[in-house]
Design a protein around this motif. Sequence first.
Motif, PDB file in Angstrom:
ATOM      1  N   MET A   1     -68.099  58.948  42.045  1.00  0.00           N
ATOM      2  CA  MET A   1     -67.500  59.270  43.331  1.00  0.00           C
ATOM      3  C   MET A   1     -68.355  58.681  44.451  1.00  0.00           C
ATOM      4  O   MET A   1     -69.573  58.723  44.399  1.00  0.00           O
ATOM      5  N   ALA A   2     -67.687  58.152  45.458  1.00  0.00           N
ATOM      6  CA  ALA A   2     -68.433  57.534  46.560  1.00  0.00           C
ATOM      7  C   ALA A   2     -69.197  58.608  47.340  1.00  0.00           C
ATOM      8  O   ALA A   2     -68.731  59.737  47.473  1.00  0.00           O
ATOM      9  N   TYR A   3     -70.357  58.238  47.835  1.00  0.00           N
ATOM     10  CA  TYR A   3     -71.196  59.165  48.592  1.00  0.00           C
ATOM     11  C   TYR A   3     -70.496  59.547  49.898  1.00  0.00           C
ATOM     12  O   TYR A   3     -69.860  58.721  50.552  1.00  0.00           O
ATOM     13  N   ILE A 206     -76.352  41.565  46.631  1.00  0.00           N
ATOM     14  CA  ILE A 206     -76.481  42.881  45.999  1.00  0.00           C
ATOM     15  C   ILE A 206     -75.103  43.506  45.979  1.00  0.00           C
ATOM     16  O   ILE A 206     -74.421  43.543  47.007  1.00  0.00           O
ATOM     17  N   VAL A 207     -74.683  43.978  44.822  1.00  0.00           N
ATOM     18  CA  VAL A 207     -73.418  44.699  44.731  1.00  0.00           C
ATOM     19  C   VAL A 207     -73.658  45.987  43.969  1.00  0.00           C
ATOM     20  O   VAL A 207     -74.306  45.985  42.924  1.00  0.00           O
ATOM     21  N   ASP A 208     -73.156  47.085  44.499  1.00  0.00           N
ATOM     22  CA  ASP A 208     -73.139  48.332  43.747  1.00  0.00           C
ATOM     23  C   ASP A 208     -71.719  48.546  43.248  1.00  0.00           C
ATOM     24  O   ASP A 208     -70.780  48.518  44.044  1.00  0.00           O
ATOM     25  N   VAL A 209     -71.584  48.734  41.937  1.00  0.00           N
ATOM     26  CA  VAL A 209     -70.254  49.032  41.411  1.00  0.00           C
ATOM     27  C   VAL A 209     -70.281  50.388  40.731  1.00  0.00           C
ATOM     28  O   VAL A 209     -71.292  50.782  40.142  1.00  0.00           O
ATOM     29  N   GLU A 210     -69.168  51.084  40.837  1.00  0.00           N
ATOM     30  CA  GLU A 210     -69.033  52.361  40.140  1.00  0.00           C
ATOM     31  C   GLU A 210     -68.154  52.127  38.925  1.00  0.00           C
ATOM     32  O   GLU A 210     -67.069  51.557  39.049  1.00  0.00           O
ATOM     33  N   MET A 211     -68.634  52.517  37.758  1.00  0.00           N
ATOM     34  CA  MET A 211     -67.822  52.391  36.555  1.00  0.00           C
ATOM     35  C   MET A 211     -68.202  53.460  35.539  1.00  0.00           C
ATOM     36  O   MET A 211     -69.353  53.860  35.432  1.00  0.00           O
ATOM     37  N   HIS A 240     -78.917  47.266  36.883  1.00  0.00           N
ATOM     38  CA  HIS A 240     -79.730  48.472  36.868  1.00  0.00           C
ATOM     39  C   HIS A 240     -78.840  49.669  37.167  1.00  0.00           C
ATOM     40  O   HIS A 240     -77.928  49.558  37.969  1.00  0.00           O
ATOM     41  N   LYS A 241     -79.130  50.805  36.549  1.00  0.00           N
ATOM     42  CA  LYS A 241     -78.258  51.978  36.739  1.00  0.00           C
ATOM     43  C   LYS A 241     -78.812  52.957  37.780  1.00  0.00           C
ATOM     44  O   LYS A 241     -80.007  53.235  37.808  1.00  0.00           O
ATOM     45  N   GLN A 242     -77.904  53.496  38.579  1.00  0.00           N
ATOM     46  CA  GLN A 242     -78.215  54.554  39.536  1.00  0.00           C
ATOM     47  C   GLN A 242     -77.384  55.792  39.180  1.00  0.00           C
ATOM     48  O   GLN A 242     -76.461  55.705  38.384  1.00  0.00           O
ATOM     49  N   PRO A 243     -77.674  56.936  39.785  1.00  0.00           N
ATOM     50  CA  PRO A 243     -76.852  58.117  39.536  1.00  0.00           C
ATOM     51  C   PRO A 243     -75.396  57.897  39.962  1.00  0.00           C
ATOM     52  O   PRO A 243     -75.091  56.960  40.690  1.00  0.00           O
ATOM     53  N   ASP A 244     -74.537  58.807  39.542  1.00  0.00           N
ATOM     54  CA  ASP A 244     -73.101  58.804  39.868  1.00  0.00           C
ATOM     55  C   ASP A 244     -72.386  57.598  39.273  1.00  0.00           C
ATOM     56  O   ASP A 244     -71.398  57.108  39.840  1.00  0.00           O
ATOM     57  N   ASN A 245     -72.887  57.078  38.124  1.00  0.00           N
ATOM     58  CA  ASN A 245     -72.268  55.911  37.484  1.00  0.00           C
ATOM     59  C   ASN A 245     -72.185  54.698  38.394  1.00  0.00           C
ATOM     60  O   ASN A 245     -71.238  53.925  38.335  1.00  0.00           O
ATOM     61  N   ASP A 284     -68.695  49.554  45.401  1.00  0.00           N
ATOM     62  CA  ASP A 284     -69.109  50.619  46.313  1.00  0.00           C
ATOM     63  C   ASP A 284     -69.731  50.045  47.585  1.00  0.00           C
ATOM     64  O   ASP A 284     -69.593  50.599  48.669  1.00  0.00           O
ATOM     65  N   TRP A 285     -70.457  48.949  47.443  1.00  0.00           N
ATOM     66  CA  TRP A 285     -71.213  48.392  48.575  1.00  0.00           C
ATOM     67  C   TRP A 285     -71.644  47.000  48.201  1.00  0.00           C
ATOM     68  O   TRP A 285     -71.911  46.735  47.032  1.00  0.00           O
ATOM     69  N   MET A 286     -71.650  46.085  49.158  1.00  0.00           N
ATOM     70  CA  MET A 286     -72.288  44.796  48.870  1.00  0.00           C
ATOM     71  C   MET A 286     -72.942  44.219  50.105  1.00  0.00           C
ATOM     72  O   MET A 286     -72.598  44.550  51.230  1.00  0.00           O
ATOM     73  N   SER A 287     -73.926  43.394  49.846  1.00  0.00           N
ATOM     74  CA  SER A 287     -74.725  42.858  50.936  1.00  0.00           C
ATOM     75  C   SER A 287     -75.340  41.541  50.479  1.00  0.00           C
ATOM     76  O   SER A 287     -75.751  41.417  49.331  1.00  0.00           O
ATOM     77  N   VAL A 288     -75.355  40.548  51.365  1.00  0.00           N
ATOM     78  CA  VAL A 288     -76.045  39.295  51.063  1.00  0.00           C
ATOM     79  C   VAL A 288     -77.284  39.242  51.938  1.00  0.00           C
ATOM     80  O   VAL A 288     -77.215  39.539  53.129  1.00  0.00           O
ATOM     81  N   TYR A 289     -78.400  38.929  51.369  1.00  0.00           N
ATOM     82  CA  TYR A 289     -79.621  38.947  52.171  1.00  0.00           C
ATOM     83  C   TYR A 289     -80.572  37.829  51.777  1.00  0.00           C
ATOM     84  O   TYR A 289     -80.492  37.278  50.684  1.00  0.00           O
ATOM     85  N   LYS A 290     -81.445  37.509  52.716  1.00  0.00           N
ATOM     86  CA  LYS A 290     -82.598  36.654  52.473  1.00  0.00           C
ATOM     87  C   LYS A 290     -83.801  37.526  52.759  1.00  0.00           C
ATOM     88  O   LYS A 290     -83.677  38.529  53.445  1.00  0.00           O
ATOM     89  N   PHE A 291     -84.922  37.158  52.265  1.00  0.00           N
ATOM     90  CA  PHE A 291     -86.056  38.018  52.582  1.00  0.00           C
ATOM     91  C   PHE A 291     -87.303  37.185  52.791  1.00  0.00           C
ATOM     92  O   PHE A 291     -87.354  35.991  52.522  1.00  0.00           O
ATOM     93  N   ARG A 292     -88.308  37.860  53.295  1.00  0.00           N
ATOM     94  CA  ARG A 292     -89.600  37.213  53.453  1.00  0.00           C
ATOM     95  C   ARG A 292     -90.692  38.218  53.144  1.00  0.00           C
ATOM     96  O   ARG A 292     -90.431  39.421  53.042  1.00  0.00           O
ATOM     97  N   CYS A 293     -91.881  37.721  52.961  1.00  0.00           N
ATOM     98  CA  CYS A 293     -93.052  38.562  52.797  1.00  0.00           C
ATOM     99  C   CYS A 293     -93.903  38.347  54.031  1.00  0.00           C
ATOM    100  O   CYS A 293     -94.343  37.227  54.287  1.00  0.00           O
ATOM    101  N   ALA A 294     -94.093  39.387  54.821  1.00  0.00           N
ATOM    102  CA  ALA A 294     -94.840  39.239  56.076  1.00  0.00           C
ATOM    103  C   ALA A 294     -95.471  40.572  56.433  1.00  0.00           C
ATOM    104  O   ALA A 294     -95.022  41.624  55.981  1.00  0.00           O
ATOM    105  N   LYS A 295     -96.531  40.519  57.245  1.00  0.00           N
ATOM    106  CA  LYS A 295     -97.103  41.774  57.724  1.00  0.00           C
ATOM    107  C   LYS A 295     -97.776  41.571  59.066  1.00  0.00           C
ATOM    108  O   LYS A 295     -98.092  40.446  59.462  1.00  0.00           O
TER     109      LYS A 295
END
Lengths: 532, 64
Positions: A1-3, A206-211, A240-245, A284-295
């Motif tokens: 079930m969706a949050y 990143i895609v979250d799917v419920e199944m 990788h698995k998360q709660p709620d299937n 359930d959710w999807m997102s396209v991202y780029k990232f960097r390592c910085a501080k």
Amino acid sequence: MAYDYTPFPYTAPAGLTAPEPRHPVVIVGAGPIGLAMAVDLALQGVRSVVLDDNNVVSVGSRAICWAKRTLEIFDRLGIGERMLEKGVTWKVGRNFFGKDEVYNFDLLPEPGHKYPAFINLQQYYVEQYLVERALDLPDLIDLRFLNKVTGHADHGDHVSLTVETPDGNYTLQADWYIACDGAASPTRKRMALPFEGQTFEEHFLIVDVEMETSPFGTDTPERWFWFAPPFHSGQSALLHKQPDNIYRIDLQLGPETDPKSEATEEKVLPRLRAIVGDAPFRIDWMSVYKFRCAKLESFVHNRVLFVGDSGHVVSPFGARGGNGGIQDVDNLGWKLAAVLKGDAPARLIETYDEERQHGSRENILNSSRATNFMTPKTAIEALFRNEVLHLARDHGFARRLINSGRLSQPCSLAETSLQTAGDAPLRPGSAAQDAPLTGPQGDTWLIGQAQGDFTLIGFGGTELPDIDGVRCVGIDSHDRAYTCFIDRDGHAKARYGSDHIYLLRPDGHICAAFTAPDRAAISAALQTAKGN
Amino acid sequence: MDLKDNLGATGDDFYAALIATHDGLSESQSHALNARLVLIMANEIGDLARLAILLKAARKDATG
């Protein structure tokens, strides 16, 4: 079930009608880091105001993998057990090269720890639990949603802020301003602080799917990682698995992709089908991202303190963003509380920067290396990477070189200034290790008895000295003026030995170890640990 | 045959140093570097019987 993203209530803040008295602490950002910061300070009696421009938890699962040390910190904050109960505990990992499994590993749980190596739990649950925990502490935490900070100025001994609400603008003053406003930190941008590091060109989807049906073909949750997956040419993939299937699918798209067109169902569905087969699912959710390592060069700028992603960002491989941020909170909370109570000099705050710069460098190093391994930049780098994978089928040494993320470990603070060097089975600078104990109230855990205050731990016949501001814990000791516990399965002695006395900081790091209950030596180490 | 893991926890440091050694080289320069490295390492190992085992391990699957 969706949050269910139920908005948190907005209340018109007092500052809109009359000036508010100066607050000891203002926390900007009510994500997991800002909320954990508020709860940590509250547990030490420090009041804070938490400001957030939004009024719902994070949309999308985002940070999902929480490491043992983080769970132990959340245990101290009061939500660890709830996270463990809801979270998915996984232990089997499989690495594939093309369609073939190269090797698998089983993170066999080490007995005698309250928390496992990792759990997976969506960030929105962690935020929800933290908000609910904060609401338990209404006299100490003032949560203000839909309160957007639009400006701030450091006046030497305090910071002033301008805040925008649906009912208009107001100003606030605080002794300390904690920026927990995330990777795009408006605080950092207002201060024009350089935020430099390595940028990675690849886009990740990143895609979250419920199944209902597990794609692992077993009821046991696993972690599957593909180098050069057959369904997604030349790139990497993670399942990788998360709660709620809900299943997290992470696909590397390469530098030449258009993020907008990739994040459409038309493009995503065939890729998902290739991974999960014909089983019905819902995105359930999807997102396209780029990232960097910085501080940042420094996380401490006089009265403005940077905690979590506002101060440092890493690639997601190794789960070092959220876990690193919670370790920041753990490190800063007791120090700021001690300084505000006049129990420690202001320079103790500088050691937050010293210790967490060290942690942050370690996180950046590890996550950059994982990303480099997953995304070779040259033909030679790809050649080495692929031959490591070939050798890994037969050779253990090559398996250890495979890097799909070195999962977050607590970093050692051995070389930093608050620790008193010493030799013991657990060296000063390392995080306390858990062990099951039995005490006057029944079964308990060492981490539950030894965090939150400076704590001395002694074994057997040792009699710990009574020192102001220090809790004493006896293990396998009897008839003492302090609480004693039985080391019920012998794990405490196996991990700590029985010949040493340990002094732990409120954040559960060992700051000194002694071979005798020498009051003067212990008091001196305590002063060192408080920055005196 | 499973070669003993001698690198252990320093594996990631070694791998990063190996890749960094190739920084900025063309592919053919990198192949030449790799050849030199093999020869240097063979000399360091210095045990022909041991080297024969390593050659065999590397040869496995070479044409697969």
